[in-house]
Scaffold this motif. Structure first.
Motif, PDB file in Angstrom:
ATOM      1  N   ILE A  76       0.836  -1.201   0.000  1.00 30.84           N
ATOM      2  CA  ILE A  76       0.000   0.000   0.000  1.00 30.84           C
ATOM      3  C   ILE A  76       0.871   1.251   0.000  1.00 30.84           C
ATOM      4  O   ILE A  76       0.622   2.205  -0.746  1.00 30.84           O
ATOM      5  CB  ILE A  76      -0.957   0.011   1.216  1.00 30.84           C
ATOM      6  CG1 ILE A  76      -1.989  -1.125   1.134  1.00 30.84           C
ATOM      7  CG2 ILE A  76      -1.638   1.375   1.383  1.00 30.84           C
ATOM      8  CD1 ILE A  76      -3.015  -0.987   0.047  1.00 30.84           C
ATOM      9  N   GLU A  80       2.607   1.639  -3.407  1.00 32.74           N
ATOM     10  CA  GLU A  80       1.646   2.015  -4.439  1.00 32.74           C
ATOM     11  C   GLU A  80       1.122   3.434  -4.227  1.00 32.74           C
ATOM     12  O   GLU A  80       0.897   4.176  -5.188  1.00 32.74           O
ATOM     13  CB  GLU A  80       0.488   1.011  -4.470  1.00 32.74           C
ATOM     14  CG  GLU A  80      -0.287   1.054  -5.754  1.00 32.74           C
ATOM     15  CD  GLU A  80      -1.265  -0.108  -5.894  1.00 32.74           C
ATOM     16  OE1 GLU A  80      -2.118   0.001  -6.786  1.00 32.74           O
ATOM     17  OE2 GLU A  80      -1.173  -1.096  -5.143  1.00 32.74           O
ATOM     18  N   THR A  81       0.951   3.839  -2.963  1.00 29.74           N
ATOM     19  CA  THR A  81       0.503   5.203  -2.661  1.00 29.74           C
ATOM     20  C   THR A  81       1.467   6.225  -3.246  1.00 29.74           C
ATOM     21  O   THR A  81       1.065   7.178  -3.920  1.00 29.74           O
ATOM     22  CB  THR A  81       0.380   5.405  -1.135  1.00 29.74           C
ATOM     23  OG1 THR A  81      -0.661   4.563  -0.631  1.00 29.74           O
ATOM     24  CG2 THR A  81       0.064   6.856  -0.795  1.00 29.74           C
ATOM     25  N   LEU A 107      -6.712   2.775  -1.882  1.00 27.36           N
ATOM     26  CA  LEU A 107      -6.057   1.474  -2.070  1.00 27.36           C
ATOM     27  C   LEU A 107      -6.504   0.482  -0.994  1.00 27.36           C
ATOM     28  O   LEU A 107      -6.744  -0.696  -1.285  1.00 27.36           O
ATOM     29  CB  LEU A 107      -4.542   1.642  -2.046  1.00 27.36           C
ATOM     30  CG  LEU A 107      -3.956   2.442  -3.211  1.00 27.36           C
ATOM     31  CD1 LEU A 107      -2.486   2.748  -2.962  1.00 27.36           C
ATOM     32  CD2 LEU A 107      -4.134   1.683  -4.523  1.00 27.36           C
ATOM     33  N   LYS A 163      -9.763  -1.094  -1.711  1.00 30.84           N
ATOM     34  CA  LYS A 163      -9.701  -2.236  -2.628  1.00 30.84           C
ATOM     35  C   LYS A 163      -9.364  -3.524  -1.888  1.00 30.84           C
ATOM     36  O   LYS A 163      -9.635  -4.612  -2.375  1.00 30.84           O
ATOM     37  CB  LYS A 163      -8.660  -1.974  -3.723  1.00 30.84           C
ATOM     38  CG  LYS A 163      -9.046  -0.843  -4.648  1.00 30.84           C
ATOM     39  CD  LYS A 163      -7.977  -0.569  -5.673  1.00 30.84           C
ATOM     40  CE  LYS A 163      -8.358   0.599  -6.555  1.00 30.84           C
ATOM     41  NZ  LYS A 163      -7.303   0.939  -7.510  1.00 30.84           N
TER      42      LYS A 163
END
Length: 199
Positions: A52, A55-56, A85, A88
């Motif tokens: 996370i 990806e953030t 995120l 999800k």
């Protein structure tokens, strides 16, 4: 004689400068990644938190041209990306909370309860109450409780009106109090046994 170039002071300056010098964006990562990681770990466990967080910041880097430079802090923006995120991964979070409620141990990430606030991890009914909240209400409550964002920052993070933050937080607190069978007339001494954000 000229010294080294002045480093950008606020997040907006870092982001603006990173448009010309992409490596400057690392400063934003250095400032905020530990907090984003800690928040994601509390929500989904350590393994998912690494993904996370990465990806953030990847999404933030790729979309940095769209950052509202009138805001000096990127914190709400980054938490908003992380919250999306995490959304999800909602099923994983709910499974983890239900497992914690059932067994007292997190089955998603070993020793997650060691990294959570003891008062939260120790209360199985609280885990059930959190799992039962709608995703929107849970995001608002945990951004306030675990990320320590103010109402306006939560509104910015989630892209919702301030009034919606207030109503979701009020609803989430009420549902958590009900699930924990907390009487609103409890004295402050009795309330100390429960997380302050349920008040």
């Amino acid at each position: 004689m000229t010294g080294p170039p002045a480093s950008p002071r606020d997040d907006a300056e870092v982001i603006a400068q990173s448009l010309e010098e992409p490596e400057i964006f690392a400063g934003l990562y250095d400032r905020h990644a530990p907090d984003i990681h800690r928040y994601a770990a509390r929500r989904l466990g350590e393994g998912a938190a690494d993904d996370i967080t990465a990806e953030t910041f990847l999404i933030a880097f790729r979309s940095r041209r769209r950052f509202d430079s009138s805001r000096p802090s990127a914190r709400p923006w980054l938490y908003g990306i992380a919250a999306n995120l995490i959304g999800k991964h909602r099923r994983s979070e709910e499974r983890g909370l239900r497992a914690l409620a059932r067994t007292g141990q997190d089955l998603v990430a070993a020793s997650w309860s060691d990294r959570c606030d003891d008062r939260i991890a120790a209360q199985a009914p609280l885990a059930v109450a959190l799992a039962a909240l709608s995703p929107g209400d849970r995001h608002v409550l945990l951004l306030v409780a675990w990320a320590d964002l103010g109402y306006q920052e939560v509104a910015e993070a989630l892209g919702i009106p301030l009034g919606t933050v207030r109503s979701r937080l009020n609803r989430a607190r009420r549902k958590v109090r009900e699930a924990l069978c907390l009487d609103p007339s409890f004295t402050p001494d009795a309330m100390e046994l429960t997380p302050s954000w349920t008040k």
